[in-house]
Design a protein around this motif. Structure first.
Motif, PDB file in Angstrom:
ATOM      1  N   THR A 126      -2.536  56.933 111.187  1.00  0.00           N
ATOM      2  CA  THR A 126      -2.436  55.461 111.236  1.00  0.00           C
ATOM      3  C   THR A 126      -1.136  54.766 111.519  1.00  0.00           C
ATOM      4  N   VAL A 127      -0.331  55.590 110.941  1.00  0.00           N
ATOM      5  CA  VAL A 127       0.966  55.200 111.255  1.00  0.00           C
ATOM      6  C   VAL A 127       1.594  55.599 112.719  1.00  0.00           C
ATOM      7  N   ASP A 128       1.165  57.121 112.692  1.00  0.00           N
ATOM      8  CA  ASP A 128       1.674  57.829 114.147  1.00  0.00           C
ATOM      9  C   ASP A 128       1.045  57.248 115.267  1.00  0.00           C
ATOM     10  N   VAL A 129      -0.241  56.654 115.412  1.00  0.00           N
ATOM     11  CA  VAL A 129      -0.804  56.179 116.314  1.00  0.00           C
ATOM     12  C   VAL A 129      -0.461  54.817 116.655  1.00  0.00           C
ATOM     13  N   ALA A 130      -0.092  54.023 115.451  1.00  0.00           N
ATOM     14  CA  ALA A 130       0.488  52.564 115.687  1.00  0.00           C
ATOM     15  C   ALA A 130       1.891  52.697 116.362  1.00  0.00           C
ATOM     16  N   SER A 131       2.613  53.508 115.677  1.00  0.00           N
ATOM     17  CA  SER A 131       4.083  53.705 116.269  1.00  0.00           C
ATOM     18  C   SER A 131       4.302  54.115 117.705  1.00  0.00           C
ATOM     19  N   LEU A 132       3.539  55.081 118.071  1.00  0.00           N
ATOM     20  CA  LEU A 132       3.197  55.382 119.344  1.00  0.00           C
ATOM     21  C   LEU A 132       2.899  54.196 120.466  1.00  0.00           C
ATOM     22  N   CYS A 133       1.710  53.586 119.795  1.00  0.00           N
ATOM     23  CA  CYS A 133       1.212  52.547 120.699  1.00  0.00           C
ATOM     24  C   CYS A 133       1.945  51.533 120.932  1.00  0.00           C
ATOM     25  N   LEU A 134       2.732  51.002 119.814  1.00  0.00           N
ATOM     26  CA  LEU A 134       3.544  49.896 120.067  1.00  0.00           C
ATOM     27  C   LEU A 134       4.848  50.325 120.808  1.00  0.00           C
ATOM     28  N   LYS A 135       5.430  51.575 120.679  1.00  0.00           N
ATOM     29  CA  LYS A 135       6.545  52.057 121.519  1.00  0.00           C
ATOM     30  C   LYS A 135       6.275  52.042 123.075  1.00  0.00           C
ATOM     31  N   THR A 136       4.995  52.219 123.342  1.00  0.00           N
ATOM     32  CA  THR A 136       4.619  51.995 124.906  1.00  0.00           C
ATOM     33  C   THR A 136       4.000  50.739 125.116  1.00  0.00           C
ATOM     34  N   GLY A 137       4.218  49.772 124.157  1.00  0.00           N
ATOM     35  CA  GLY A 137       3.604  48.317 124.641  1.00  0.00           C
ATOM     36  C   GLY A 137       2.165  48.137 124.278  1.00  0.00           C
ATOM     37  N   ASN A 138       1.415  49.051 123.866  1.00  0.00           N
ATOM     38  CA  ASN A 138      -0.298  48.868 123.624  1.00  0.00           C
ATOM     39  C   ASN A 138      -0.656  48.440 122.260  1.00  0.00           C
ATOM     40  N   ALA A 139      -1.655  47.536 122.446  1.00  0.00           N
ATOM     41  CA  ALA A 139      -2.267  47.216 121.000  1.00  0.00           C
ATOM     42  C   ALA A 139      -3.247  48.152 120.631  1.00  0.00           C
ATOM     43  N   THR A 140      -3.583  48.304 119.523  1.00  0.00           N
ATOM     44  CA  THR A 140      -4.299  49.372 119.049  1.00  0.00           C
ATOM     45  C   THR A 140      -5.347  48.860 118.032  1.00  0.00           C
ATOM     46  N   ILE A 141      -6.727  49.357 118.078  1.00  0.00           N
ATOM     47  CA  ILE A 141      -7.798  49.108 117.096  1.00  0.00           C
ATOM     48  C   ILE A 141      -8.123  50.591 116.417  1.00  0.00           C
ATOM     49  N   LEU A 142      -7.935  50.793 115.278  1.00  0.00           N
ATOM     50  CA  LEU A 142      -8.060  51.894 114.627  1.00  0.00           C
ATOM     51  C   LEU A 142      -9.380  51.978 113.564  1.00  0.00           C
ATOM     52  N   ARG A 143      -9.938  53.071 113.782  1.00  0.00           N
ATOM     53  CA  ARG A 143     -11.286  53.312 112.675  1.00  0.00           C
ATOM     54  C   ARG A 143     -10.803  54.618 111.994  1.00  0.00           C
ATOM     55  N   GLY A 144      -9.992  54.557 110.756  1.00  0.00           N
ATOM     56  CA  GLY A 144     -10.359  55.816 110.111  1.00  0.00           C
ATOM     57  C   GLY A 144     -11.430  56.267 109.345  1.00  0.00           C
ATOM     58  N   GLU A 383       2.622  63.145 118.717  1.00  0.00           N
ATOM     59  CA  GLU A 383       1.378  63.102 119.698  1.00  0.00           C
ATOM     60  C   GLU A 383       0.515  62.155 119.094  1.00  0.00           C
ATOM     61  N   VAL A 384      -0.398  61.537 119.878  1.00  0.00           N
ATOM     62  CA  VAL A 384      -1.425  60.643 119.516  1.00  0.00           C
ATOM     63  C   VAL A 384      -2.752  61.414 119.452  1.00  0.00           C
ATOM     64  N   ALA A 385      -2.846  62.684 120.065  1.00  0.00           N
ATOM     65  CA  ALA A 385      -4.028  63.610 120.134  1.00  0.00           C
ATOM     66  C   ALA A 385      -3.453  64.774 120.970  1.00  0.00           C
ATOM     67  N   VAL A 386      -4.555  65.581 120.777  1.00  0.00           N
ATOM     68  CA  VAL A 386      -4.319  66.876 121.895  1.00  0.00           C
ATOM     69  C   VAL A 386      -5.711  66.933 122.686  1.00  0.00           C
ATOM     70  N   SER A 387      -5.319  66.566 123.859  1.00  0.00           N
ATOM     71  CA  SER A 387      -6.403  66.595 125.160  1.00  0.00           C
ATOM     72  C   SER A 387      -6.837  67.955 125.512  1.00  0.00           C
ATOM     73  N   THR A 388      -8.172  68.010 125.445  1.00  0.00           N
ATOM     74  CA  THR A 388      -8.733  69.331 126.152  1.00  0.00           C
ATOM     75  C   THR A 388      -9.463  69.082 127.484  1.00  0.00           C
ATOM     76  N   GLN A 389      -9.233  67.810 127.874  1.00  0.00           N
ATOM     77  CA  GLN A 389      -9.930  67.383 129.254  1.00  0.00           C
ATOM     78  C   GLN A 389      -8.827  67.591 130.289  1.00  0.00           C
ATOM     79  N   LYS A 390      -8.969  67.109 131.583  1.00  0.00           N
ATOM     80  CA  LYS A 390      -8.120  67.396 132.759  1.00  0.00           C
ATOM     81  C   LYS A 390      -7.638  65.991 133.148  1.00  0.00           C
ATOM     82  N   LEU A 391      -8.375  65.209 133.343  1.00  0.00           N
ATOM     83  CA  LEU A 391      -8.024  63.837 133.712  1.00  0.00           C
ATOM     84  C   LEU A 391      -7.013  63.179 132.821  1.00  0.00           C
ATOM     85  N   HIS A 392      -6.253  62.506 133.618  1.00  0.00           N
ATOM     86  CA  HIS A 392      -5.147  61.565 132.929  1.00  0.00           C
ATOM     87  C   HIS A 392      -4.132  62.285 132.125  1.00  0.00           C
TER      88      HIS A 392
END
Length: 417
Positions: A126-144, A383-392
């Motif tokens: 909850t805090v990790d995502v919120a702080s990373l989003c705020l640092k990058t100027g993003n709002a966030t909606i969290l569903r734990g 980190e906000v997550a570990v992506s195993t995708q290839k786009l973005h």
């Protein structure tokens, strides 16, 4: 309910996007201070979540993930302070130049906008995502996860109070407080307001998001991770890496799940492997060729199944397969891996280069444990997550992965000819 949250988040994202790095850091420092000052409220909520989880038969490993105490909460606050020290990517000039048309063109980093994150019973997220989003100027909606909704709600209230202290809207960080699963389905279709969705959970959640979401989804975090041991390796060195990758934190997505061993060293290597696994409390699940060499050893061993090659153990269990060489090892990883983290243990430069070039995972290691796939370990700070995708975004997603870019063109009353 979700519609109103989406509107509030989108409106907040416009305000966040124009904040300076200094302003964002001041908000984050206030969040860290309030997390410590108002810890009693968060810890009381966490105790209620823990009591319900115990009553519902949650395992000790998951209870440990869910539990907070003053030391853990201080560590979470310190992580927020660490985010303050990270370089802000927003506004960064990626590239640009003067065009023949007379335009001066730039490509500049900007926030994504609104980020939705669905995750399990880990209140630090909850805090990790919120702080990373705020640092990058993003709002966030969290569903734990439902197991931690009281803890998440209390934590988000603290974060919102810090935002309001700095004249920013509470809608910049919101939590879906109800455990009702129907709200997840509604969130998946909130594409009018949410710009990117990150599910952090099991395969079922990822499948649901990929199939039902109308929002771009970044999936990852499911790690069927492999280590291939070739015929050139030194046994003691290999065993130390294997133990670290399996045991340092077995419940993590970057922990080792399948060990592939070159058949040429099997008769000598498997007895010492069995001894070390017995000492470390690791149970082996071996293919028939390996099983015949392990049955008289000290480690607990059973025959591996096809399904076990495809799933995460997330425990002190390890699949073991003998392969005839690098070709078969790479083929196995391509068939059963999740493109998360895979490693080779070798003293052959040729084998190392082939493995790096031919294994298509988000993180590939040569003579190192897979446990390093982490934003902090990779020098991203968090980190906000570990992506195993290839786009973005791929691999650990730090601050840069929470931005996109816009093209900016400057002219002098320039028209297209």
């Amino acid at each position: 309910m979700l519609e109103e949250m989406g509107k509030a988040a989108k409106a907040a994202s416009y305000q966040l996007s124009v904040l300076s790095s200094e302003q964002k850091n001041q908000v984050l420092l206030t969040i860290a201070e309030r997390l410590e000052a108002q810890s009693a409220e968060i810890l009381a909520a966490n105790e209620l979540d823990l009591a319900d989880a115990r009553q519902n038969g949650m395992s000790e490993a998951l209870l440990d993930r869910l539990a907070l105490n003053p030391a853990r909460l201080k560590g979470i606050a310190d992580d927020v302070r660490q985010v303050c020290r990270l370089a802000d990517p927003v506004g960064q000039l990626i590239d640009g130049g003067q065009l023949d048309s007379g335009l001066r063109i730039e490509r500049r980093r900007v926030p994504l906008g609104v980020v939705g994150v669905i995750y399990e019973a880990r209140p630090n997220v909850t805090v990790d995502v919120a702080s990373l989003c705020l640092k990058t100027g993003n709002a966030t909606i969290l569903r734990g996860g439902k197991e931690t909704y009281r803890t998440n709600s209390a934590t988000v209230r603290v974060i919102q109070a810090a935002l309001q202290q700095h004249g920013l809207p509470a809608g910049a960080v919101q939590a879906i407080e109800s455990p009702d699963r129907e709200l997840v389905n509604q969130l998946l279709r909130l594409d009018r307001y949410v710009d990117m969705l990150i599910p952090r959970g099991g395969a079922g959640l990822h499948k649901l998001c990929r199939e039902q979401s109308t929002i771009p989804v970044i999936t990852g975090g499911i790690g069927v991770c492999h280590i291939y041991v070739d015929e050139s390796i030194e046994f003691d060195a290999a065993l130390n890496v294997i133990v670290n990758a399996k045991k340092q934190r077995p419940s993590a997505c970057n922990s080792l799940e399948t060990l592939l061993v070159h058949h040429a060293i099997a008769e000598r290597f498997l007895p010492v492997l069995s001894q070390r696994m017995a000492e470390e409390g690791v149970k082996l699940h071996a293919d028939p060729r390996a099983l015949s060499l392990l049955q008289n050893g000290p480690a607990e061993v059973s025959e591996v199944t096809e399904a076990q090659y495809r799933d995460e153990w997330l425990s002190l269990d390890l699949n073991l397969k003998l392969v005839d060489g690098l070709d078969e090892g790479i083929a196995h990883i391509r068939e059963y891996g999740t493109q998360h983290s895979d490693a080779i243990l070798t003293r052959s430069i040729r084998n190392a280069n082939r493995f790096v070039n031919e294994v298509d995972s988000s993180a590939v290691y040569v003579n190192a444990s897979t446990r390093f796939t982490d934003g902090g370990q990779f020098g991203l700070g968090a980190e906000v997550a570990v992506s195993t995708q290839k786009l973005h975004a791929r691999g650990p997603m730090g601050l840069e992965a929470l931005t996109t870019y816009k093209w900016i063109a400057y002219g002098d009353d320039t028209i297209r000819g």
